[in-house]
Design an enzyme around this catalytic site. Structure first.
Site, PDB file in Angstrom:
ATOM      1  N   ARG A 300      33.165  42.356  48.216  1.00 27.74           N
ATOM      2  CA  ARG A 300      33.058  42.671  46.840  1.00 27.74           C
ATOM      3  C   ARG A 300      33.789  41.393  46.035  1.00 27.74           C
ATOM      4  O   ARG A 300      35.131  41.363  46.074  1.00 27.74           O
ATOM      5  CB  ARG A 300      33.677  43.811  46.419  1.00 27.74           C
ATOM      6  CG  ARG A 300      33.034  45.238  46.948  1.00 27.74           C
ATOM      7  CD  ARG A 300      33.564  46.568  46.811  1.00 27.74           C
ATOM      8  NE  ARG A 300      32.676  47.401  47.420  1.00 27.74           N
ATOM      9  CZ  ARG A 300      32.797  48.062  48.407  1.00 27.74           C
ATOM     10  NH1 ARG A 300      33.832  47.695  49.143  1.00 27.74           N
ATOM     11  NH2 ARG A 300      32.011  48.988  48.974  1.00 27.74           N
ATOM     12  N   HIS A 345      40.072  36.212  45.635  1.00 26.15           N
ATOM     13  CA  HIS A 345      39.153  36.422  46.703  1.00 26.15           C
ATOM     14  C   HIS A 345      38.175  34.896  47.094  1.00 26.15           C
ATOM     15  O   HIS A 345      38.113  34.132  46.135  1.00 26.15           O
ATOM     16  CB  HIS A 345      37.932  37.326  46.106  1.00 26.15           C
ATOM     17  CG  HIS A 345      38.382  38.588  46.053  1.00 26.15           C
ATOM     18  ND1 HIS A 345      37.805  39.613  45.390  1.00 26.15           N
ATOM     19  CD2 HIS A 345      39.863  39.044  46.428  1.00 26.15           C
ATOM     20  CE1 HIS A 345      38.478  40.686  45.517  1.00 26.15           C
ATOM     21  NE2 HIS A 345      39.604  40.290  45.934  1.00 26.15           N
TER      22      HIS A 345
END
Length: 700
Positions: A300, A345
């Protein structure tokens, strides 16, 4: 004796991490969120700065007791939920329940579940990031306010069981608007003329381009006849040849939305399935002698960043496997300079490119292997050198008429040696295949073998597939990586949209709800407004905005809209469309209902009679097995279309491919439609007969 407790969300993740940390750590799973807003009430004190009233999720009592008991037996508790807003909120709720200090450095995050990544993460634990928690809280409360305030209105005025939501309502509106565009579309006629030419013992095609030096579009057959008259059957003469070298660059590594889109196009995966399989690959797969390993990074993400370690490993692999020429002069960087860098991320990539898909295939399920292979190939290709294509454009004169032929060939494959991205129509991008032209030069003659004029009509914009809808939501800034798959599931479960031939269409119910929303809650459906709200949530996460102020700004105008809607929204009676068919069980008429996979017939005597049956579509083809029944279109339990004999179970003929009315001209057997990257073609089920499907200008 263990002296630390580590809490993650899932047993699979706990199992993988436990092997890396050793006996000094107890690793347990919270099984997702432990607290949430109550389902029976709105659970938000609007007048007390939107204070949420959290309760323990039903069924979590035994899990929480186990975690509490374990926390008392250790010196230190680490919270290792996923590295995003949801994960931070889970950690925050756990810290509250276990009575951990706000100042305790208990939070551990890792982007990939590998031994090195996990061990490194435990060297640098941090405090819980309250900005991330507040961003998640604000989103949860915002969605609760919209859902729990509008939904009762829809129940009262339209139909029980309905709901509204910020992202889901925009998604349905996009599908609704597209359907209206299609209905309003008026096709326009246009023509093409293709010349099949021969030169240097080779045949090639050229398309009509211009007359008397002016590029011309052909709108009617009379215009085509004028051009054909100018040709006069004379030879074509090469008037200009342009050759140039063109570079083609690889696509960036996957983010959540692009993974969902490409998995839909290449693997025929629904968005929810893609995320489920990706979760398995992330949390860890048992690779036998190597043990349990997380095979991909966190799935995600909306970042295309790649860690220097992963980039260096990719470089070594590419140069070792393919040679120095297959690696670019400078490592590729896909992160935009001014991008909103919530950049903890990385992009979605394999945890190690050295684990080639084929080398671990025996340990993966079919779906796991296919998705891992897709992620692996996309990442490796993203780090490789550009492909080099030689393109050739040739203009040929026949009197005042010019035809143009375009050809290309791959001079250097570069990244295309590994992977080529698909287009929205499910085919590989142009340039994957060589399109050769003979070696032509100015003054050469080409003899016409055939002149083929063809009539076409412009097509309406295509309906949204899952891939197209995800792409549209992403481009508009609606939703975030974690919301796309559940949004698509919700709008189908609510009966607002149905899927026909893998494309979304709005149902009558969906249209009614959207019409009410347009009239009374236009901001909820406004793309710019919703994107602005997403920006506000991002600013909360970055510590730039107060979460209560963001909610207040929204709620002030929303509350006024609610008051007006309560007074002015009229009650709507939805009448079922009655069919001519009679229920064989009770004698009542069947009515048309809309289900998750489209329309079906249900007895109007419900609930006394619960008889249902599918709507049969006759293909007009006689069954090749029994020669008595007709082949009809059916749907599997998962909604996939297949074709079978209407005499079932007396005749059990089935086919995944659509039968064609005409028999095979070679052997008389059944012909079926098939599709590949190049398009649609007709193939015999018994012999080697094969031909291109008739061009009908449909967009796949």
């Amino acid at each position: 004796m263990a002296d630390s407790l580590v809490i993650v969300e899932s047993p699979a993740k706990a199992k993988t991490i436990s092997k890396y940390l050793g006996s000094k750590y107890i690793v347990k799973a919270s099984m997702g969120h432990i607290r949430d807003l109550p389902k029976s009430q709105i659970g938000v004190e609007v007048k007390k700065n939107f204070e949420p009233k959290y309760i323990t999720i039903r069924g979590k009592g035994s899990v929480l007791k186990e975690l509490k008991d374990a926390s008392k037996r250790v010196k230190k508790v680490y919270l290792a939920a996923d590295p995003d807003r949801e994960g931070e909120a889970i950690a925050w709720h756990l810290a509250h329940y276990l009575e951990l200090s706000d100042q305790d450095a208990c939070r551990v995050v890792f982007n990939e579940i590998t031994k090195q990544a996990v061990k490194d993460a435990f060297k640098t634990p941090r405090k819980i990031n309250q900005d991330l928690v507040n961003a998640q809280q604000a989103r949860r409360i915002l969605d609760r306010l919209v859902g729990y305030k509008i939904s009762p209105l829809l129940w009262k005025k339209v139909k029980k069981g309905l709901s509204a939501g910020r992202v889901q309502s925009v998604a349905v509106k996009l599908i609704y608007d597209r359907e209206n565009e299609i209905k309003a579309f008026e096709p326009e006629e246009y023509w093409t003329i293709t010349a099949k030419l021969a030169a240097d013992k080779s045949e090639f095609e050229a398309k009509f381009y211009s007359v008397n030096g002016e590029k011309k579009e052909l709108k009617s057959q009379s215009e085509v006849n004028e051009v054909l008259a100018l040709l006069g059957g004379s030879d074509f003469v090469v008037s200009e040849v342009k050759e140039k070298e063109r570079l083609r660059n690889p696509s960036p590594p996957f983010i959540t939305s692009s993974l969902q889109q490409e998995a839909a196009r290449k693997l025929n995966f629904r968005a929810a399935k893609t995320m489920s399989v990706a979760q398995q690959l992330y949390e860890g797969i048992d690779l036998g002698s190597e043990g349990t390993v997380g095979l991909i990074t966190y799935m995600r993400t909306d970042s295309t960043r790649i860690s220097p370690v992963a980039q260096e490993e990719a470089k070594e692999y590419i140069t070792g496997k393919y040679g120095e020429s297959y690696y670019p002069a400078e490592p590729r960087n896909y992160v935009k300079k001014n991008a909103n860098a919530q950049d903890a991320h990385e992009a979605i990539r394999p945890s190690s490119v050295l684990r080639e898909p084929e080398s671990i295939k025996a340990h993966l399920s079919r779906d796991q292997f296919r998705l891992y292979k897709l992620v692996w190939e996309r990442f490796v290709a993203s780090q490789m050198a550009s492909a080099v294509l030689d393109t050739m454009t040739v203009d040929l004169h026949a009197g005042p008429v010019v035809f143009r032929a375009v050809g290309s060939k791959i001079k250097f494959h570069g990244f295309m040696k590994v992977y080529v991205e698909s287009s929205d129509e499910g085919t590989a991008d142009a340039g994957e295949d060589d399109k050769f032209l003979p070696p032509l030069k100015q003054g050469d003659q080409a003899k016409p073998q055939a002149i083929d004029p063809k009539q076409h009509f412009t097509q309406p914009p295509p309906r949204y597939t899952e891939a197209r809808l995800v792409k549209a939501l992403e481009e508009m800034g609606i939703g975030r990586p974690s919301t796309y798959a559940p949004t698509l599931e919700t709008i189908q479960k609510r009966g607002y949209v149905a899927i026909e031939e893998k494309k979304f269409i709005p149902t009558e119910l969906g249209e009614l709800v959207i019409q009410q929303m347009i009239e009374f809650f236009p901001e909820i459906l406004d793309v710019e407004f919703t994107a602005h709200m997403e920006e506000g949530l991002d600013h909360i996460e970055e510590g730039k905005e107060d979460w209560v102020r963001v909610l207040s700004e929204f709620y002030d105008s929303f509350e006024k809209r609610l008051e007006v809607a309560e007074e002015e929204m009229e009650k709507i009676e939805i009448q079922d469309e009655v069919s001519d068919e009679i229920c064989e069980k009770c004698g009542n008429h069947f009515v048309y209902k809309m289900g998750r996979f489209g329309k079906f017939l249900a007895c109007s005597g419900f609930p006394d009679c619960r008889n249902t049956k599918p709507i049969v579509k006759d293909t007009g083809v006689t069954c090749p097995s029994c020669h008595e029944g007709k082949i009809i279109e059916r749907r599997s339990k998962k909604g996939r279309i297949f074709y079978g004999c209407d005499r079932y179970p007396a005749c059990e003929f089935v086919s995944w491919d659509k039968p064609v009315e005409q028999p095979c001209p070679k052997c008389g057997a059944l012909l079926v439609e098939k599709r590949n990257k190049s398009g649609t073609f007709i193939q015999c089920v018994s012999c080697d007969f094969k031909e291109e499907a008739k061009d009908d200008d449909r967009e796949d």
